[in-house]
Write a protein that holds these residues in place. Sequence first.
Motif, mmCIF file in Angstrom:
data_model
loop_
_atom_site.group_PDB
_atom_site.id
_atom_site.type_symbol
_atom_site.label_atom_id
_atom_site.label_comp_id
_atom_site.label_asym_id
_atom_site.label_seq_id
_atom_site.Cartn_x
_atom_site.Cartn_y
_atom_site.Cartn_z
ATOM 1 N N ILE A 92 2.861 3.041 19.155
ATOM 2 C CA ILE A 92 2.339 1.768 18.667
ATOM 3 C C ILE A 92 3.265 0.661 19.170
ATOM 4 C CG2 ILE A 92 1.643 0.441 16.626
ATOM 5 C CD1 ILE A 92 0.194 3.164 16.823
ATOM 6 N N ASP A 109 -3.681 -3.417 16.293
ATOM 7 C CA ASP A 109 -2.453 -2.962 16.944
ATOM 8 C C ASP A 109 -2.690 -2.630 18.413
ATOM 9 O OD1 ASP A 109 -0.522 -3.098 14.928
ATOM 10 O OD2 ASP A 109 -1.102 -1.168 14.091
ATOM 11 N N ILE A 139 0.837 -1.211 0.000
ATOM 12 C CA ILE A 139 0.000 0.000 0.000
ATOM 13 C C ILE A 139 0.870 1.259 0.000
ATOM 14 C CG2 ILE A 139 -0.235 0.127 2.517
ATOM 15 C CD1 ILE A 139 -3.027 0.971 0.000
ATOM 16 N N THR A 140 2.022 1.211 0.657
ATOM 17 C CA THR A 140 2.871 2.405 0.717
ATOM 18 C C THR A 140 3.309 2.817 -0.693
ATOM 19 O OG1 THR A 140 3.612 1.692 2.887
ATOM 20 C CG2 THR A 140 4.904 3.412 1.832
ATOM 21 N N ARG A 190 3.433 -7.806 6.270
ATOM 22 C CA ARG A 190 2.460 -8.501 7.117
ATOM 23 C C ARG A 190 2.308 -9.943 6.711
ATOM 24 N NH1 ARG A 190 -2.694 -4.604 7.378
ATOM 25 N NH2 ARG A 190 -3.761 -6.525 7.915
ATOM 26 N N ARG A 206 1.397 -5.599 16.648
ATOM 27 C CA ARG A 206 0.143 -6.315 16.477
ATOM 28 C C ARG A 206 -0.228 -7.088 17.747
ATOM 29 N NH1 ARG A 206 -2.314 -4.978 11.516
ATOM 30 N NH2 ARG A 206 -3.654 -6.725 12.070
ATOM 31 N N GLY A 231 5.850 1.301 8.337
ATOM 32 C CA GLY A 231 5.758 -0.147 8.156
ATOM 33 C C GLY A 231 5.798 -0.941 9.432
ATOM 34 N N GLU A 232 6.433 -0.419 10.457
ATOM 35 C CA GLU A 232 6.546 -1.132 11.725
ATOM 36 C C GLU A 232 7.022 -0.129 12.771
ATOM 37 O OE1 GLU A 232 10.077 -3.657 11.688
ATOM 38 O OE2 GLU A 232 10.588 -2.769 9.771
ATOM 39 N N PRO A 233 6.941 -0.511 14.030
ATOM 40 C CA PRO A 233 7.427 0.414 15.053
ATOM 41 C C PRO A 233 8.925 0.666 14.853
ATOM 42 C CG PRO A 233 6.123 -1.361 16.047
ATOM 43 C CD PRO A 233 6.350 -1.730 14.607
ATOM 44 N N ASP A 253 7.476 9.732 11.636
ATOM 45 C CA ASP A 253 7.168 8.309 11.851
ATOM 46 C C ASP A 253 5.678 8.175 11.600
ATOM 47 O OD1 ASP A 253 6.637 5.777 12.773
ATOM 48 O OD2 ASP A 253 7.310 6.142 14.827
ATOM 49 N N THR A 254 5.325 7.519 10.481
ATOM 50 C CA THR A 254 3.942 7.516 10.014
ATOM 51 C C THR A 254 3.289 6.163 10.264
ATOM 52 O OG1 THR A 254 4.578 6.773 7.799
ATOM 53 C CG2 THR A 254 4.564 9.140 8.184
ATOM 54 N N TRP A 255 2.254 6.162 11.084
ATOM 55 C CA TRP A 255 1.530 4.913 11.344
ATOM 56 C C TRP A 255 0.276 4.846 10.485
ATOM 57 C CZ3 TRP A 255 -3.490 4.032 12.667
ATOM 58 C CH2 TRP A 255 -3.827 2.666 12.877
ATOM 59 N N TRP A 256 0.097 3.736 9.836
ATOM 60 C CA TRP A 256 -1.139 3.471 9.063
ATOM 61 C C TRP A 256 -1.098 2.054 8.553
ATOM 62 C CZ3 TRP A 256 -1.069 3.524 3.339
ATOM 63 C CH2 TRP A 256 0.215 3.742 2.803
ATOM 64 N N GLN A 257 -2.155 1.636 7.854
ATOM 65 C CA GLN A 257 -2.304 0.254 7.408
ATOM 66 C C GLN A 257 -2.865 0.207 5.980
ATOM 67 O OE1 GLN A 257 -5.329 -0.476 10.597
ATOM 68 N NE2 GLN A 257 -3.841 -1.984 11.296
ATOM 69 N N THR A 258 -2.684 -0.946 5.339
ATOM 70 C CA THR A 258 -3.261 -1.164 4.006
ATOM 71 C C THR A 258 -4.729 -0.717 3.987
ATOM 72 O OG1 THR A 258 -1.833 -3.086 3.736
ATOM 73 C CG2 THR A 258 -3.730 -2.935 2.257
ATOM 74 N N ASN A 270 4.837 -9.079 11.708
ATOM 75 C CA ASN A 270 5.363 -8.032 10.847
ATOM 76 C C ASN A 270 6.860 -8.277 10.625
ATOM 77 O OD1 ASN A 270 6.245 -5.583 9.711
ATOM 78 N ND2 ASN A 270 4.554 -4.473 10.678
HETATM 79 C C1 6R9 Z 1 1.521 1.164 5.781
HETATM 80 C C2 6R9 Z 1 1.710 -0.262 6.178
HETATM 81 C C3 6R9 Z 1 0.226 -2.254 8.804
HETATM 82 C C4 6R9 Z 1 0.801 -2.607 10.151
HETATM 83 C C5 6R9 Z 1 0.152 -1.841 11.271
HETATM 84 C C6 6R9 Z 1 1.283 -1.785 12.285
HETATM 85 C C7 6R9 Z 1 2.530 -1.677 11.448
HETATM 86 C C8 6R9 Z 1 2.931 0.422 10.098
HETATM 87 C C9 6R9 Z 1 3.864 1.720 11.573
HETATM 88 C C10 6R9 Z 1 3.527 0.495 12.194
HETATM 89 C C11 6R9 Z 1 4.349 1.252 14.194
HETATM 90 C C12 6R9 Z 1 4.496 2.723 12.375
HETATM 91 N N1 6R9 Z 1 2.959 -0.284 11.235
HETATM 92 N N2 6R9 Z 1 3.479 1.641 10.280
HETATM 93 N N3 6R9 Z 1 3.765 0.264 13.499
HETATM 94 N N4 6R9 Z 1 4.711 2.432 13.686
HETATM 95 N N5 6R9 Z 1 4.879 3.905 11.875
HETATM 96 O O1 6R9 Z 1 2.752 -0.633 6.646
HETATM 97 O O2 6R9 Z 1 0.624 -1.075 5.989
HETATM 98 O O3 6R9 Z 1 1.536 -3.371 5.421
HETATM 99 O O4 6R9 Z 1 -0.874 -3.001 6.078
HETATM 100 O O5 6R9 Z 1 0.973 -2.857 7.762
HETATM 101 O O6 6R9 Z 1 2.183 -2.256 10.182
HETATM 102 O O7 6R9 Z 1 1.323 -2.977 13.025
HETATM 103 O O8 6R9 Z 1 -0.988 -2.494 11.739
HETATM 104 P P1 6R9 Z 1 0.551 -2.635 6.259
#
Ligand code: 6R9
Length: 640
Positions: free
Chosen positions: A506, A494, A304-305, A520, A509, A381-383, A405-410, A515
Amino acid sequence: MSEAVHPVPEDFQAKIGPDELARMREEVEADPHRFWLEQAKRLDWYEFPTQAGDWSFDEDDFHINWYADGRLNLSVNCLDRHLAKDGERTALIFEPDEPGEGRRWTYRELYEETCRFANLLKSRGIRRGDRVMIYMPMIPEAAAAMLACARIGAIHSVVFGGFSPESLHGRIVDCDACAVITADEGVRGGKPIPLKRNVDTALERRDVATVIVVTRTGADIPMKAGRDISYSAVREELATECEPEAMGAEDPLFILYTSGSTGQPKGVVHTTGGYAVWAATTFEWVFDYRREDIFWCTADIGWITGHSYVVYGPLACGATSVMFDGVPNYPDFGRFWETVDRLGVTIFYTAPTAIRALMREGDDPVKAYSRKSIRLLGSVGEPINPEAWEWYWRVVGDGRCPVVDTWWQTENGGILISPFPGATPMKPGSATKPLPGIRPVLVDPEQKILEGAASGNLCLASAWPGLMRTVWGDHERFFQTYFSTYTGLYFTGDGCRRDEDGYYWITGRVDDVINVSGHRIGTAEVESSLVSHPKVAEAAVVAYPHEIKGQAIYAFVTLNAGEEGDDALRKELNQEVRKDIGALAAPEKIHFTPALPKTRSGKIMRRILRKIAEGETGNLGDTSTLADPGVVDALVAGRQ
Ligand code: 6R9
């Protein structure tokens, strides 16, 4: 408070500073409808929507719509509308595996290539609503293929080139695709990846009508008459104009498969209007985008990124985006910074796993390059552990570039929790605060919403334009997966801590998703692959912390009576997972055990397995509910 706080640099405050951010937050609170319609003005619409969000997370009235009466085409937003003023501006910089062998496509070139692709798809009878798989390297033609689908209203589903033929097959079947766009081969780290051969294997049991093959290496590959088309052979004859389809905002734009805690990967569906608004809006907000920027997001378009921040977000904003088809350590560990200097990259966005791998090599490969063009760094993508954050900030950014540091998901379409580089003081390891309009809540297992400083499961209490709309072919699964755990809330999967300043940390999971290097992987998928081996009776897969990958996969396997577990079998099982899913899901460790720890009702106690995998064998917690507590001693003794 113990953590370090990095203040906001002065020169970032011009666009969105603290006052502007506060104003935005007030605005969205006071009149969300107006605020979200305002954001939609970033795009060109055939018909501008009168509606913004219309949604409910409640079971009896469950629905999510954004901008529902608006009509637009996303390829027009990414291409046509820039042509008059910026036709000669660079849209994509292709940076291949071999440094310096790249090429640039202007907005006009990308437009023409997209139209050619679109015309080719149309000539094969592909229409609005049809599903098209894209299984390609990170070459500009891949972006053109995505945009071509968007142009004619076909729904693309990009599959990462590292997934196996079996995975590709499963996705083709799930979404009933009619075409695959691929390349002869990919090249990564100097090694060829047999993309077309993988496609042929994937299509053995379920064929499609059309396979389009882009030439990348020129390898000699078999072509199936009537089905396979060499793009380079027909390219010249294809017209460079193609009338776009006027899409409804809620028409699906793409499906992207992602792993969850149960079963096979889900087809996450994103629709046109809301997704486009969210990708463009967050791109401008979070990256403080300026016209002179050269933006490099290192993600593959298979994730998704790559969709949101290599292709759609940057191009919708008329930016110059780098498409990187290499790896961080080829030809050597200075690759990123050599490329940054050569291309003049100003914004650099990568994953913690890459940062940790580079950090381990020391500062020299970084210091060998000036990196003076970089002004902003991002992580996704991860912490990110505070040590890696500090290294990124201090060594890569010379202490002068903010780190977002950007947190988000697909499922989210775009960034949800992140600093604004001009407005949010940074705490290393924290994604900081939600973007305007995003309402995270922390919940305990009893559904209680926690206030103030607290730790709990991270949910979102309201919708935003980029939220996924359904799971392809299974709307019930969509509701069950995300909205049934906590009534009226979207559950992210999360865990998270909120500190006394309202910053979000964060923790990873809390479900059965692992991760690995930001990718994932569902434990259920790996387990089902392992048990498909004739010698395996049962398998349980858990994560353990890994210095570079963040998490790695530890598999506990019991064998059928009379079978012997040895290294040869470990290799076979590894191969099995590579074949079924892809190399990225192969277990790091395989532990043969005579039995798994189970409760009297037969449930595997994963908590215990996790402790053993983590090496916390002195502290296994309560084991009194086990049917056979003796199992634990054998497990501890056999730890890999
Ligand atoms: C965009 C992306 C989502 C999962 C998400 C979380 C982990 C993503 C993070 C993060 C901590 C961040 N995650 N970004 N955890 N800090 N900045 O990665 O989407 O592949 O769907 O993964 O990744 O656990 O729930 P996706």
